[in-house]
Design a protein around this motif. Structure first.
Motif, PDB file in Angstrom:
ATOM      1  N   PRO A 284       0.810  -1.228   0.000  1.00 50.04           N
ATOM      2  CA  PRO A 284       0.000   0.000   0.000  1.00 50.04           C
ATOM      3  C   PRO A 284       0.841   1.275   0.000  1.00 50.04           C
ATOM      4  O   PRO A 284       0.564   2.206  -0.760  1.00 50.04           O
ATOM      5  CB  PRO A 284      -0.813  -0.115   1.304  1.00 50.04           C
ATOM      6  CG  PRO A 284      -0.896  -1.588   1.577  1.00 50.04           C
ATOM      7  CD  PRO A 284       0.416  -2.147   1.094  1.00 50.04           C
ATOM      8  N   GLN A 285       1.879   1.318   0.812  1.00 50.52           N
ATOM      9  CA  GLN A 285       2.717   2.526   0.874  1.00 50.52           C
ATOM     10  C   GLN A 285       3.476   2.720  -0.437  1.00 50.52           C
ATOM     11  O   GLN A 285       3.632   3.846  -0.917  1.00 50.52           O
ATOM     12  CB  GLN A 285       3.713   2.433   2.043  1.00 50.52           C
ATOM     13  CG  GLN A 285       3.078   2.134   3.398  1.00 50.52           C
ATOM     14  CD  GLN A 285       1.939   3.064   3.751  1.00 50.52           C
ATOM     15  OE1 GLN A 285       1.959   4.242   3.400  1.00 50.52           O
ATOM     16  NE2 GLN A 285       0.933   2.543   4.438  1.00 50.52           N
ATOM     17  N   LEU A 287       2.533   1.732  -3.373  1.00 47.72           N
ATOM     18  CA  LEU A 287       1.579   2.174  -4.391  1.00 47.72           C
ATOM     19  C   LEU A 287       1.372   3.690  -4.313  1.00 47.72           C
ATOM     20  O   LEU A 287       1.365   4.383  -5.338  1.00 47.72           O
ATOM     21  CB  LEU A 287       0.240   1.448  -4.203  1.00 47.72           C
ATOM     22  CG  LEU A 287      -0.840   1.768  -5.237  1.00 47.72           C
ATOM     23  CD1 LEU A 287      -0.472   1.222  -6.607  1.00 47.72           C
ATOM     24  CD2 LEU A 287      -2.200   1.213  -4.801  1.00 47.72           C
ATOM     25  N   LYS A 288       1.246   4.186  -3.082  1.00 47.98           N
ATOM     26  CA  LYS A 288       1.089   5.644  -2.911  1.00 47.98           C
ATOM     27  C   LYS A 288       2.305   6.393  -3.463  1.00 47.98           C
ATOM     28  O   LYS A 288       2.158   7.417  -4.123  1.00 47.98           O
ATOM     29  CB  LYS A 288       0.941   5.986  -1.416  1.00 47.98           C
ATOM     30  CG  LYS A 288      -0.394   5.631  -0.795  1.00 47.98           C
ATOM     31  CD  LYS A 288      -0.431   6.187   0.630  1.00 47.98           C
ATOM     32  CE  LYS A 288      -1.539   5.590   1.457  1.00 47.98           C
ATOM     33  NZ  LYS A 288      -1.525   6.082   2.852  1.00 47.98           N
TER      34      LYS A 288
ATOM     35  N   ASP B 339      -5.389   1.899   4.602  1.00 45.74           N
ATOM     36  CA  ASP B 339      -4.311   1.729   3.626  1.00 45.74           C
ATOM     37  C   ASP B 339      -4.417   0.389   2.905  1.00 45.74           C
ATOM     38  O   ASP B 339      -4.172   0.307   1.696  1.00 45.74           O
ATOM     39  CB  ASP B 339      -2.941   1.811   4.322  1.00 45.74           C
ATOM     40  CG  ASP B 339      -2.492   3.250   4.503  1.00 45.74           C
ATOM     41  OD1 ASP B 339      -3.114   4.151   3.908  1.00 45.74           O
ATOM     42  OD2 ASP B 339      -1.519   3.465   5.237  1.00 45.74           O
ATOM     43  N   LEU B 342      -7.019   0.419   0.199  1.00 46.35           N
ATOM     44  CA  LEU B 342      -6.569   1.236  -0.935  1.00 46.35           C
ATOM     45  C   LEU B 342      -5.850   0.342  -1.952  1.00 46.35           C
ATOM     46  O   LEU B 342      -6.087   0.412  -3.164  1.00 46.35           O
ATOM     47  CB  LEU B 342      -5.607   2.325  -0.423  1.00 46.35           C
ATOM     48  CG  LEU B 342      -4.790   3.077  -1.490  1.00 46.35           C
ATOM     49  CD1 LEU B 342      -5.649   4.114  -2.189  1.00 46.35           C
ATOM     50  CD2 LEU B 342      -3.555   3.740  -0.879  1.00 46.35           C
ATOM     51  N   TRP B 343      -4.977  -0.528  -1.451  1.00 45.89           N
ATOM     52  CA  TRP B 343      -4.235  -1.452  -2.312  1.00 45.89           C
ATOM     53  C   TRP B 343      -5.108  -2.618  -2.747  1.00 45.89           C
ATOM     54  O   TRP B 343      -5.066  -3.066  -3.879  1.00 45.89           O
ATOM     55  CB  TRP B 343      -2.980  -1.911  -1.577  1.00 45.89           C
ATOM     56  CG  TRP B 343      -2.373  -3.210  -2.041  1.00 45.89           C
ATOM     57  CD1 TRP B 343      -2.138  -4.310  -1.266  1.00 45.89           C
ATOM     58  CD2 TRP B 343      -1.888  -3.547  -3.354  1.00 45.89           C
ATOM     59  NE1 TRP B 343      -1.556  -5.308  -2.020  1.00 45.89           N
ATOM     60  CE2 TRP B 343      -1.391  -4.865  -3.308  1.00 45.89           C
ATOM     61  CE3 TRP B 343      -1.848  -2.872  -4.573  1.00 45.89           C
ATOM     62  CZ2 TRP B 343      -0.860  -5.522  -4.411  1.00 45.89           C
ATOM     63  CZ3 TRP B 343      -1.322  -3.523  -5.689  1.00 45.89           C
ATOM     64  CH2 TRP B 343      -0.830  -4.831  -5.600  1.00 45.89           C
TER      65      TRP B 343
END
Lengths: 362, 362
Positions: A284-285, A287-288, B339, B342-343
């Motif tokens: 997730p991080q 991807l951001k 988070d 989100l992914w």
């Protein structure tokens, strides 16, 4: 003390020693093994799994059983771990078995194939269904014993310098793509290349390939693809739950005391779930950050997905017609998949749907 | 033999014993521990996980470390494993921590709460995020050390004798419902009951409760609910990925040699993923059988889900306002969840969506 007592005492001591000593020698031998991985050290997800495994085994055996881990290229190249384990160059390897479709495409079915099982379904097929049994039979032909040790989760569909809007857009593209998916995309005119992790970025940069897929946001960011390509597609329909295996030379496995075998099984099982957690935690991080770098996220259209499914069905039918091992494993996996998704769409999928919907509503 | 030789001989034996024995005594002591479970023996998913764990530990230590497993009620009732571990009646327990919300609702956050994490996200939060650290801090207050050991996957929403079409339909129902979800549904007028597995069927049959949820198709079929109720709802929005924990008395944990601690960690990790595989493997077939018995599957409507989310948000806000531990753990879990999803909606969910769509198209 009389002589009689002495003999009795000595006898008791000797007997105790005779019982205790062989037991220790048999069950806790000092071993030093080597594990060769398909991964560079920079990938703390994949190579990190090998290190976690070696630590579990060492700690659980009080340092008696040491496994030294080697990155791709240190002993053999990343795509030759099977050969090294099979011929006993090393005792162990860690790989994604779809690298070995050149030997037999059946390997890919144990790892990831287009429109196969997702991560949890793959684990269920191996631990509870016929997956492990089928792999034991097939792996023995290559002098290996294999255990699940890592699953990346569903992967991304890869990096492209132009948009893929319809099936015809794959035509003529040279793409680094792992395993059996290349065979499927060949039906749509793509020219697949199989490269180890470390060779992908230079090939993209030089333009010797037009597109590439590796795993997902976290690994792909480390390998730097966002610096030289623009569009990042999803989902990786050829890697719904890509499985890594711990490969063990079969004779070496059989030579281990039962307690060491049990330590290895437990450690590989723990690392199996921990690797997935590592990806789920770090993607997730990443991807951001990729989106902040200007990467353009794109879903494959339904038309593209349908065309790929059709091509995949053709490849499966053609291969099963001439390869009985492939047919046997494919039939087991597909029957399992169909039952799994019957259940999946009920609780699991409905829950995720609502959670995603609520999150995007803020 | 002379007396002098005798002493020398005896001395050598004693010395050998003196050298060998402490090394063995430190790292491989013979231990017999007891584990009390919250489950009846009939649930081979949940109780079976305890047996698998004990076997791993025994096999990995060559039988030196034996853990005897006990079903709910054999030593203490199923909802009192925490007390038994905390006060040292037994060394270990296996439970779902939302049973202990009467002591502190913070416990539920480590297990399952409405609209929480799904299975893989829960693993990621524990192994890679702050989950394990927060639990170590909180668990120490109860003299426990805890490890993930099993996850059921997303559960079903339970068994009802009438249809639940709108939020008002919960009003006045007496329902067996695990953990913190009861508090949420109280806002909608439901009267929650916390019963151990073995007590649910008789209560449903006698009509002392109107509805019940346990886990999902496989376990629920074993407990026989389909014989006395008609509607089976999904998803269990209060159990997106219900986690079981291995509970260990903290002083006992600290007394273990490091190698035994490592064996336990590896075994609990392996059983963690194996339990999920067991559910994922057995639920599809059980679901088919239940439907063949005439069970009516029903999704909770979007209106019901939205009302439950609103009630859950209220319960969380009220509890966090007065309980700093709850607030701390909730904040960590919710930030993680946002988070993760989100992914999740990118590769994983898109892949599952297409697979489900293709399957239902046949």
């Amino acid at each position: 003390m009389k002589r009689r007592q002495f003999i009795a005492a000595l006898g008791a001591g000797a007997a105790a020693a005779a019982i205790a000593k062989p037991a220790i020698a048999q069950s806790m031998p000092e071993l030093r093994w080597r594990l060769t991985a398909s991964w560079p050290k920079s990938l703390d997800t994949l190579y990190g799994s090998c290190e976690s495994f070696a630590k579990y085994v060492s700690d659980a055996t009080d340092g008696k059983f040491q496994i030294q881990t080697f990155a791709a290229g240190e002993i053999v190249p990343g795509l030759q771990t099977l050969d090294a384990v099979q011929n006993g160059t090393v005792e162990m390897g860690h790989t994604a078995y779809y690298y070995y479709i050149g030997k037999d495409p059946t390997w890919a079915l144990f790892c990831a194939v287009p429109f196969g099982l997702n991560t949890r379904q793959q684990n269920a097929w191996f631990y509870e269904g016929d997956g492990q049994k089928l792999m034991d039979e097939f792996g023995a032909k290559y002098n290996t014993y294999n255990l699940l040790m890592g699953n990346t989760g569903c992967q991304m569909g890869g990096w492209f310098n132009k948009e893929i809007k319809e099936p015809g857009d794959f035509s003529g593209l040279k793409m680094r793509i792992g395993g059996w998916a290349g065979k499927t995309l060949q039906k749509l005119g793509l020219i697949p290349q199989q490269l180890a992790a470390g060779d992908i970025y230079p090939a993209l940069e030089k333009g010797t390939i037009d597109a590439a897929e590796w795993v997902g946001p976290y690994d792909d960011e480390k390998l730097g693809f966002y610096k030289v390509t623009k569009y990042y597609y999803y989902p990786g329909w050829w890697e719904g739950g890509t499985t890594n295996h711990l490969q063990i030379n079969l004779a070496k496995w059989n030579s281990l005391p039962k307690n060491y075998q049990s330590v290895i099984r437990a450690a590989a099982g723990a690392v199996n779930v921990e690797q997935t957690a590592r990806y789920d935690a770090r993607n997730p991080q990443a991807l951001k950050r990729l989106v902040a770098h200007g990467v353009q996220l794109r879903p494959f259209s339904m038309g593209v997905m349908e065309a790929c499914l059709k091509a995949s069905n053709e490849v499966n039918a053609e291969t099963a017609a001439t390869n009985p091992d492939y047919k046997k494993v494919l039939d087991s996996m597909q029957a399992y998949r169909n039952d799994e998704y019957l259940w999946w769409q009920v609780a699991e999928y409905s829950f995720d749907s609502f959670q995603i919907r609520s999150r995007t509503k803020g």
